[in-house]
Design a protein around this motif. Structure first.
Motif, short mmCIF file in Angstrom:
data_model
loop_
_atom_site.label_atom_id
_atom_site.label_comp_id
_atom_site.label_asym_id
_atom_site.label_seq_id
_atom_site.Cartn_x
_atom_site.Cartn_y
_atom_site.Cartn_z
N LEU A 46 0.84 -1.20 0.00
CA LEU A 46 0.00 0.00 0.00
C LEU A 46 0.87 1.26 0.00
O LEU A 46 0.65 2.19 -0.79
CB LEU A 46 -0.93 0.00 1.22
CG LEU A 46 -1.78 1.25 1.41
CD1 LEU A 46 -2.66 1.53 0.20
CD2 LEU A 46 -2.63 1.12 2.68
N ARG A 47 1.88 1.28 0.87
CA ARG A 47 2.79 2.43 0.91
C ARG A 47 3.51 2.62 -0.44
O ARG A 47 3.64 3.73 -0.94
CB ARG A 47 3.84 2.23 2.01
CG ARG A 47 3.37 2.51 3.42
CD ARG A 47 4.54 2.47 4.37
NE ARG A 47 4.14 2.52 5.76
CZ ARG A 47 3.82 3.63 6.40
NH1 ARG A 47 3.86 4.79 5.76
NH2 ARG A 47 3.46 3.59 7.68
N GLU A 48 3.94 1.51 -0.98
CA GLU A 48 4.65 1.54 -2.26
C GLU A 48 3.76 2.12 -3.36
O GLU A 48 4.21 2.94 -4.17
CB GLU A 48 5.08 0.10 -2.61
CG GLU A 48 5.76 -0.07 -3.93
CD GLU A 48 6.00 -1.55 -4.23
OE1 GLU A 48 5.62 -2.00 -5.31
OE2 GLU A 48 6.57 -2.24 -3.35
N THR A 49 2.49 1.73 -3.37
CA THR A 49 1.56 2.22 -4.40
C THR A 49 1.25 3.69 -4.20
O THR A 49 1.18 4.46 -5.17
CB THR A 49 0.26 1.39 -4.38
OG1 THR A 49 0.58 0.00 -4.50
CG2 THR A 49 -0.66 1.78 -5.51
N LEU A 50 1.06 4.10 -2.95
CA LEU A 50 0.80 5.52 -2.67
C LEU A 50 1.99 6.37 -3.09
O LEU A 50 1.83 7.45 -3.68
CB LEU A 50 0.50 5.71 -1.18
CG LEU A 50 -0.86 5.20 -0.70
CD1 LEU A 50 -0.91 5.17 0.83
CD2 LEU A 50 -2.00 6.07 -1.24
N GLU A 51 3.19 5.89 -2.82
CA GLU A 51 4.39 6.63 -3.18
C GLU A 51 4.54 6.73 -4.70
O GLU A 51 4.90 7.78 -5.25
CB GLU A 51 5.63 5.95 -2.58
CG GLU A 51 6.96 6.58 -2.93
CD GLU A 51 7.11 8.00 -2.42
OE1 GLU A 51 7.92 8.77 -3.02
OE2 GLU A 51 6.43 8.37 -1.44
N ALA A 52 4.23 5.62 -5.39
CA ALA A 52 4.35 5.60 -6.85
C ALA A 52 3.35 6.53 -7.53
O ALA A 52 3.55 6.93 -8.67
CB ALA A 52 4.17 4.17 -7.37
N ASN A 53 2.27 6.87 -6.81
CA ASN A 53 1.23 7.72 -7.38
C ASN A 53 1.10 9.06 -6.64
O ASN A 53 0.04 9.69 -6.66
CB ASN A 53 -0.11 6.98 -7.35
CG ASN A 53 -0.15 5.82 -8.31
OD1 ASN A 53 -0.43 5.98 -9.49
ND2 ASN A 53 0.16 4.62 -7.81
N LYS A 54 2.20 9.49 -6.02
CA LYS A 54 2.15 10.70 -5.19
C LYS A 54 1.87 11.97 -5.99
O LYS A 54 1.42 12.97 -5.43
CB LYS A 54 3.44 10.85 -4.39
CG LYS A 54 4.68 11.07 -5.25
CD LYS A 54 5.93 11.14 -4.36
CE LYS A 54 7.19 11.33 -5.21
NZ LYS A 54 8.41 11.35 -4.36
N ASN A 55 2.11 11.92 -7.29
CA ASN A 55 1.84 13.11 -8.12
C ASN A 55 0.45 13.07 -8.75
O ASN A 55 0.12 13.92 -9.58
CB ASN A 55 2.91 13.22 -9.22
CG ASN A 55 4.29 13.48 -8.65
OD1 ASN A 55 4.42 14.21 -7.66
ND2 ASN A 55 5.30 12.89 -9.24
N ARG A 56 -0.35 12.08 -8.37
CA ARG A 56 -1.72 11.99 -8.85
C ARG A 56 -2.66 12.18 -7.66
O ARG A 56 -2.25 12.05 -6.50
CB ARG A 56 -1.96 10.63 -9.51
CG ARG A 56 -0.98 10.33 -10.63
CD ARG A 56 -1.13 8.91 -11.15
NE ARG A 56 -2.36 8.75 -11.91
CZ ARG A 56 -2.77 7.57 -12.39
NH1 ARG A 56 -2.04 6.48 -12.18
NH2 ARG A 56 -3.88 7.48 -13.08
#
Length: 388
Positions: free
Chosen positions: A155-165
């Motif tokens: 979950l953290r990894e996905t949030l970080e990967a989409n931090k600009n969205r």
């Protein structure tokens, strides 16, 4: 005058459920045993049916308040609060046309164009098209390498990967359709810690909550009441699929907006059905127990039979589905497998590919069928595996 776009482009992008299409397709096969749909083979409890009859005789056939009759909203809050240690007030409850409308209302309420919804997969294919119809975008998270649960790390990894969205929401379905896997209290607490930091909405579809087997169901709404959009319904717990009775609960500011989406979508649930639901919630707190006992026996029977002929079954801790990995000699094309099985063994299952990333190579098997049907289906599957 020539129309620029004849239809809503978002509607044009989505397709009719291939699960429903395949179920219709195999229904033409004589003698087919269908373990396809999530349709309980039990009948609605008699006391609930009688309450509907009495409501009709009492002329309960008029418009009700948009979010439902006050007595039903009060009963729903009390019922789910007591079952799952929640603290909803009646004013935070919207009675909906099944859990499906609750999901549609929730997503329509929170989504703006290009908002992102995180969807752990494999998952029942409803959340993605509803998101897209509402101009949102989905990011799927394949959980197949993590025993079909979303981990805090991923979950953290996905949030970080989409931090600009603009990540707006996470969908969490448990017990899961299609896998039958659910989350422990500890796993939910760990997820809650990450989600609290993020501040995003969590659409928790817990319609199978009362069919949890290994341990008592815990709702994420217990830990994050200000972020969780709680979806429940009577289709599975009280064998009321055709009645179309669901509930959507959430914080006050959400409900204030969601009731608008609900109002313009359906006006209000059917009057007499609300009185049947009131009876189910008031005097049917234990109605699911007898069904749950039989589902558990069916689960254990079918799991043993499938594993004996080479399937690997995901940990089925809830709902009434098995998510089984196809024996390696058949390859990983789940559509090819289920079509061949239906044609040659007259047993219909749903291909894992229908449930998104992580589902290919598996099949979903509904054990919401009689033990006699399951025994016959298991025998046919076993013979098919041996012959092929």
């Amino acid at each position: 005058m020539v129309l620029k776009h004849k239809f809503n482009q978002q509607i044009e992008k989505v397709a009719i459920s291939d699960i429903r299409q395949f179920d219709t397709e195999v229904s033409e096969i004589p003698g087919i045993i269908k373990l396809t749909l999530g349709e309980p083979d039990f009948n609605t409890p008699e006391h609930v049916k009688q309450a509907a009859v009495e409501a009709i005789n009492d002329d309960q056939s008029h418009y009700t308040p948009n979010p439902g009759i006050p007595a039903l909203r009060e009963a729903a809050a009390k019922y789910y609060n007591e079952k799952f240690k929640l603290q909803y007030r009646p004013e935070q409850v919207i009675a909906t046309i099944g859990a499906t409308e609750a999901i549609a209302t929730a997503l329509q309420t929170v989504l703006n164009p290009e908002d992102v919804v995180l969807v752990p997969t494999p998952v029942f294919p409803i959340y993605i098209p509803i998101t897209e119809i509402n101009h949102g975008q989905c990011v799927t998270i394949d959980t197949s390498t993590d025993n079909f649960v979303l981990t805090p790390e991923k979950l953290r990894e996905t949030l970080e990967a989409n931090k600009n969205r603009n990540v707006k929401a996470l969908v969490l379905v448990y017990p899961s359709n299609p896998t039958g896997v659910t989350y422990s209290r500890k796993e939910l607490q760990e997820l809650a810690a990450v989600l609290k930091e993020s501040g995003i909405w969590i659409l928790c579809d817990e319609v199978y909550a009362e069919l949890s087997y290994s341990e008592e169901h815990t709702s994420l709404a217990e830990f994050l009441p200000d972020q969780v959009l709680f979806v429940a319904g009577l289709s599975k717990s009280h064998a009321m699929t055709g009645w179309r009775m669901g509930f959507l609960m959430g914080p006050d500011d959400f409900v204030e907006q969601a009731v608008k989406a609900h109002q313009y979508m359906v006006t209000a649930p059917t009057d007499n059905v609300q009185y049947a639901a009131l009876e189910a919630l008031t005097n049917g707190q234990e109605d699911s127990l007898a069904m749950k006992k039989q589902y558990l026996a069916r689960r254990d029977f079918l799991t043993a039979k499938l594993e004996a002929c080479g399937f690997k079954v995901a940990s089925p801790d809830g709902a009434f589905y098995l998510f089984a990995k196809i024996p390696s000699k058949f390859g990983t094309d789940s559509w090819n497998f289920v079509r061949s099985l239906a044609k040659n063994a007259r047993v219909a299952l749903i291909p894992g590919a229908s449930f998104g990333p992580g589902g290919e190579g598996y099949v979903r098997i509904s054990y919401a069928a009689s033990m006699e049907e399951l025994a016959q289906a298991a025998e046919r599957i076993s013979e098919y595996v041996k012959k092929n």
